[in-house]
Design a protein around this motif. Sequence first.
Motif, mmCIF file in Angstrom:
data_model
loop_
_atom_site.group_PDB
_atom_site.id
_atom_site.type_symbol
_atom_site.label_atom_id
_atom_site.label_comp_id
_atom_site.label_asym_id
_atom_site.label_seq_id
_atom_site.Cartn_x
_atom_site.Cartn_y
_atom_site.Cartn_z
ATOM 1 N N PHE A 51 25.172 48.676 39.310
ATOM 2 C CA PHE A 51 25.442 49.101 40.681
ATOM 3 C C PHE A 51 26.933 49.290 40.954
ATOM 4 C CE2 PHE A 51 21.097 47.700 41.250
ATOM 5 C CZ PHE A 51 20.603 48.617 42.162
ATOM 6 N N GLY A 52 27.717 49.373 39.884
ATOM 7 C CA GLY A 52 29.110 49.757 40.016
ATOM 8 C C GLY A 52 30.091 48.646 40.297
ATOM 9 N N ASP A 53 29.695 47.400 40.122
ATOM 10 C CA ASP A 53 30.620 46.280 40.334
ATOM 11 C C ASP A 53 31.774 46.403 39.334
ATOM 12 O OD1 ASP A 53 31.956 43.840 40.547
ATOM 13 O OD2 ASP A 53 30.119 42.716 40.910
ATOM 14 N N PRO A 54 33.024 46.491 39.804
ATOM 15 C CA PRO A 54 34.158 46.650 38.880
ATOM 16 C C PRO A 54 34.466 45.389 38.075
ATOM 17 C CG PRO A 54 34.947 46.378 41.121
ATOM 18 C CD PRO A 54 33.453 46.490 41.212
ATOM 19 N N ASP A 55 33.919 44.251 38.495
ATOM 20 C CA ASP A 55 34.156 42.994 37.783
ATOM 21 C C ASP A 55 32.825 42.248 37.640
ATOM 22 O OD1 ASP A 55 35.287 40.819 36.547
ATOM 23 O OD2 ASP A 55 36.129 39.960 38.376
ATOM 24 N N PRO A 56 31.977 42.688 36.703
ATOM 25 C CA PRO A 56 30.638 42.110 36.585
ATOM 26 C C PRO A 56 30.583 40.841 35.732
ATOM 27 C CG PRO A 56 30.878 43.865 35.004
ATOM 28 C CD PRO A 56 32.189 43.794 35.763
ATOM 29 N N TYR A 57 31.741 40.256 35.426
ATOM 30 C CA TYR A 57 31.767 39.131 34.508
ATOM 31 C C TYR A 57 31.500 37.805 35.226
ATOM 32 C CZ TYR A 57 33.639 42.367 31.092
ATOM 33 O OH TYR A 57 33.786 43.424 30.242
ATOM 34 N N ILE A 58 30.735 36.975 34.555
ATOM 35 C CA ILE A 58 30.431 35.630 35.056
ATOM 36 C C ILE A 58 30.587 34.654 33.885
ATOM 37 C CG2 ILE A 58 28.909 36.373 36.912
ATOM 38 C CD1 ILE A 58 27.135 35.002 33.990
ATOM 39 N N ALA A 59 30.552 33.362 34.182
ATOM 40 C CA ALA A 59 30.480 32.342 33.139
ATOM 41 C C ALA A 59 29.024 31.908 33.014
ATOM 42 C CB ALA A 59 31.371 31.162 33.483
ATOM 43 N N LEU A 60 28.595 31.668 31.803
ATOM 44 C CA LEU A 60 27.211 31.280 31.542
ATOM 45 C C LEU A 60 27.207 30.021 30.687
ATOM 46 C CD1 LEU A 60 24.325 33.678 30.605
ATOM 47 C CD2 LEU A 60 24.676 31.577 29.295
#
Length: 298
Positions: A51-60
């Motif tokens: 959906f175009g999120d420029p920062d799709p990074y998360i911690a898992l």
Amino acid sequence: MRLSGLEPTLDILCDGELPKILAGRYCLDRLLGAGGMGVVYRARDLLHEQFGDPDPYIALKMLGEAFDESPDASQLLYSEFALTRRLLHPNVLRPYTFEVDAVHRRTFITMELLRGSTLDKLLCERPLGLPWAELKTIAVPLLDAIAYAHERGVLHGDIKPSNVMLGEDGVRLFDFGLGLIEKGPLKSLPSLNRQRLNAWTPGYAAPELLEGGPLSAPADLYSLACLLYELACGKHPYQRLPSNQARDTGLERRLKAPRNLPRRCWVALREALAFDPARRRISATRLRDVWAGGFSWW
């Protein structure tokens, strides 16, 4: 949990049983850190990316292989998620979701991705400790986070330099994997035997924990006091002594006040460093008030 900076390639991450994508949504990117119980990866949220999120990074975060085989492994991870979700504080890491990948039979937590350095790295760079003005900007927010957690009945259980991040958004406390709750609605969570896990960090765990005692607010306070002392002068107050020497009260008497601490702060900190939990009468809230300059201890 120590953030080691290791950056293996995605091919290495996918060797063995570790899948490339979890729950059809989270693509593992690189390893961020590994501790006594869990491993943390940076991952891309493919749904947000779509959906175009420029920062799709998360911690898992998922449990390490040794703990993943435990019969209550998923419950242990959910307990950490539930405790952390209860804490809405700017200096505590924010969890997003608890997830189950049914195909690969893995549970994991998604969390905000922290950017910065852990305090163990800062200590390596500053072996003589921090001046008071700089120390205060780290200590007071950290004390406030612990005071906030304790007021809500949440204990951390593993306070140490590698579980505190200093980054773009200030101080962040994370890794409640050994934590528990003393009161409130989450008190009904199944009780887990943390002593059986044998995961306490000897250099920072209170003596009573190493001797098989229960986690408590005074135990958290002892760990926090060791960390603050180390930040003040660059060395551990007791040089990480094993538990069979930790009851020597002569060691307490020989403790020297860090030169850069105001007297009121040292008097309060010294009480929190007592080996006997019954003599740690100061709370995290009061210690915070003393270090913030709004309370006199004598």
